[in-house]
Write an enzyme that holds these catalytic residues in place. Structure first.
Site, PDB file in Angstrom:
ATOM      1  N   ASP A  42      -6.768  26.156  43.664  1.00 25.38           N
ATOM      2  CA  ASP A  42      -7.022  25.615  45.006  1.00 25.38           C
ATOM      3  C   ASP A  42      -5.887  25.770  46.021  1.00 25.38           C
ATOM      4  OD1 ASP A  42      -8.776  24.540  43.162  1.00 25.38           O
ATOM      5  OD2 ASP A  42      -8.496  22.470  43.783  1.00 25.38           O
TER       6      ASP A  42
ATOM      7  N   TRP B   1      -1.445  32.108  37.003  1.00 25.45           N
ATOM      8  CA  TRP B   1      -2.708  31.523  37.464  1.00 25.45           C
ATOM      9  C   TRP B   1      -2.559  30.827  38.818  1.00 25.45           C
ATOM     10  CZ3 TRP B   1      -7.838  30.901  36.373  1.00 25.45           C
ATOM     11  CH2 TRP B   1      -8.478  29.817  36.977  1.00 25.45           C
TER      12      TRP B   1
HETATM   13  C1  FRU Z   1     -10.865  22.113  41.991  1.00 20.20           C
HETATM   14  C2  FRU Z   1     -10.017  21.219  41.098  1.00 20.20           C
HETATM   15  C3  FRU Z   1      -9.665  19.931  41.803  1.00 20.20           C
HETATM   16  C4  FRU Z   1      -8.422  19.512  41.075  1.00 20.20           C
HETATM   17  C5  FRU Z   1      -7.742  20.835  40.807  1.00 20.20           C
HETATM   18  C6  FRU Z   1      -6.970  20.905  39.525  1.00 20.20           C
HETATM   19  O1  FRU Z   1     -10.797  23.464  41.622  1.00 20.20           O
HETATM   20  O2  FRU Z   1     -10.685  20.968  39.883  1.00 20.20           O
HETATM   21  O3  FRU Z   1     -10.682  18.956  41.782  1.00 20.20           O
HETATM   22  O4  FRU Z   1      -7.608  18.649  41.829  1.00 20.20           O
HETATM   23  O5  FRU Z   1      -8.763  21.821  40.803  1.00 20.20           O
HETATM   24  O6  FRU Z   1      -6.281  22.115  39.419  1.00 20.20           O
END
Ligand code: FRU
Length: 539
Positions: free
Chosen positions: A22, A19
């Site tokens: 971000d 997976w």
């Molecule tokens: C956005 C998010 C962020 C967080 C991260 C966790 O996609 O939800 O806010 O830091 O992904 O994986």
């Protein structure tokens, strides 16, 4: 396997397996581009999040390194979530990221390279004084994450924002520091907006008023405007505004031409989230990274053993109008172009199409310029849809005959065009001007039922009555279609899972479902060669 392995993107950034979400901490340091991302080392669904790490010298070929930041201390034991890098004066990179602690609180932590003479900066040290920014002072500890790159403000403080909410108010909470270690919460957020929910992954940076060069995050003054972007958890879309940073008060005010809410501007009107920019001092440009999730079920993600890609890095700059940004794939991308074909001055009759032959198009870069000729037959615009391009496109798909348009490309199409994703424009006559709508219509992209096939759309801010021409570029990568309308004014990314139009069986057409002919002034299509893409982790 349920999903054909040939649908795996070949030139988009992906991880060796598992997976990915971000983009985190992109930066340029001593000749090397670093890219980190949210990653699950143990599976292809979200969880167990660490910062995976890759390096590149050209943003095209990537080598995967071992994860740089992973849960190891109380302040990040339940996850190392998103954050940003700042390169401090004297060439000292530092990362700020969100950790999840044993009480499930979101806290902001700092990490430094353990060995600055390692060109890959493989190891990162988390000092014991973490967290450097705990959720205090009325901050909601379960909605407090994703620190930005810091800028050095005229008041001689390092300044950054952290995404948050108070009740339903989205907030970018501002912190200041003299030494990057001790952070103090400002009385007022940099910016906030009511009734909108959690602001994830905020980004805040200056853009030059003129030209395409990027500027460093700490630049302020007459020659720049500022851009503020959030990822809206409630809708899973991102919105940005162009505005002014009043540094004396540390306040950001969007321009009247830029709206804060769901009617506002997006980098991308499709599958694109949690994006982040960085300034590249080597080529003086600002580059945007964004995550494109799978549009398939978690079941198929498990089956294929990987999920998520990053969109092609895009250079971004302020449009001449000052109202919006323009985005374009980084110039290095062209080095992947292979076999090429060129078509010129081809009329596409009303209801007709043209097949683009002699190149393989499952992994391709296509640039086309349309000449619309007369606008007389343009459909009347329904003002009801002015705020909702996406609903408009869902109603008037590529099948719905129009006046001027729909015309565009059918990508990842079967030979008989029964399976295809339509990328197109449609021109409308509104009260005092013409409106151009750009759409991705994947409703016929696959026989597979489990896949999510949303139509995506945005308006294109061009004066079509004057130009009579509009350009489209689509990057096709097996299960990714990333499109740039009018030179990058409107962008749309979709994830597509064809059942027939796979590999050699993928065709490309130009189509015109309008009442009048359109002309292809020029069309260039290139096969794209496969870069080195994170094949195995190098320890
Ligand atoms: C956005 C998010 C962020 C967080 C991260 C966790 O996609 O939800 O806010 O830091 O992904 O994986």
């Amino acid at each position: 396997a349920v999903v054909n392995d040939e649908l795996k993107p070949r030139y988009h950034f992906r991880s060796p397996r598992n997976w990915l979400n971000d983009p985190n901490g992109p930066m340029y340091f001593k000749g090397i581009y670093h890219f980190f991302y949210q990653y699950n080392p143990y599976g292809s669904v979200w969880g167990n999040i660490v910062w995976a790490h890759s390096v590149s010298t050209n943003l095209i070929n990537w080598k995967a390194l071992a994860p740089a930041i992973y849960p190891s201390e109380p302040f990040d034991i339940y996850g190392c979530w998103s954050g940003s890098a700042t390169v401090l004066p004297g060439d000292k990179p530092v990362i700020l990221y969100t950790g999840v602690d044993p009480e499930q609180r979101q806290v902001q932590n700092i990490a430094f390279p353990t060995n600055l003479s390692d060109p890959y900066l493989r190891e990162w040290t988390k000092p014991d004084y973490n967290p450097v920014i705990p959720p205090e002072d009325g901050v909601n500890a379960s909605a407090f994450r994703d620190p930005t790159t810091a800028w050095y403000a005229p008041n001689k403080h390092w300044t950054l924002v952290v995404g948050s909410k108070r009740d339903r108010r989205g907030m970018a909470i501002l912190y200041r520091s003299k030494d990057f270690v001790h952070w103090i919460k400002a009385k007022h957020p940099l910016h906030s907006s009511k009734d909108i929910g959690m602001w994830e992954c905020p980004d805040f940076f200056p853009v030059a008023l003129k030209g395409r060069q990027g500027v460093d995050t700490s630049v302020y003054g007459d020659g720049v405007k500022h851009v503020f972007k959030v990822s809206l958890d409630a809708t899973r879309y991102e919105y940005y505004t162009v505005g002014t940073y009043y540094h004396l008060m540390d306040k950001y005010v969007p321009d009247a031409t830029s709206s804060d809410d769901h009617t506002g501007l997006r980098y991308d009107y499709g599958n694109f989230y949690a994006s982040k920019t960085f300034y590249d001092p080597a080529k003086r440009r600002r580059i945007l990274w964004g995550w494109a999730n799978e549009s398939d079920s978690a079941y198929t993600d498990k089956d294929k053993g990987w999920a998520g890609v990053q969109a092609i890095p895009r250079s971004i700059w302020l449009d001449d109008s000052g109202r919006q940004l323009v985005q374009w794939p980084i110039e290095e991308f062209k080095t992947l172009r292979g076999k090429h074909i060129f078509v010129k001055n081809k009329n596409i009759p009303s209801g007709g199409f043209l097949e683009v032959k002699d190149v393989q198009t499952a992994q391709a870069d296509v640039e086309v310029t349309f000449d619309v000729g007369s606008l007389e037959k343009a459909e009347e615009f329904d003002p009801y849809y002015v705020d909702d391009a996406q609903a408009f496109c869902a109603k008037k798909t590529a099948e719905t005959r129009g006046g001027v348009g729909p015309f565009g490309l059918l990508v990842l199409a079967s030979a008989n065009r029964e399976e295809r994703t339509a990328v197109f424009f449609r021109v409308f006559k509104a009260q005092s001007k013409y409106m151009v709508l750009m759409c991705h219509d994947p409703t016929r992209s696959s026989k597979r039922e489990s896949t999510y096939k949303p139509t995506f759309a945005g308006f294109v801010d061009i004066d079509i009555a004057k130009t009579r021409k509009i350009s489209l570029r689509s990057l096709i990568d097996h299960s990714v279609v990333e499109s740039f309308g009018a030179g990058g004014k409107t962008c749309i990314t979709s994830r597509i899972y064809p059942s027939v139009a796979i590999g050699e069986n993928a065709h490309l057409f130009v189509f015109n479902n309008g009442a009048q002919d359109v002309k292809v002034s020029e069309l260039n299509a290139w096969e794209i060669t496969e870069p080195e893409m994170n094949d195995e982790i190098i320890y």
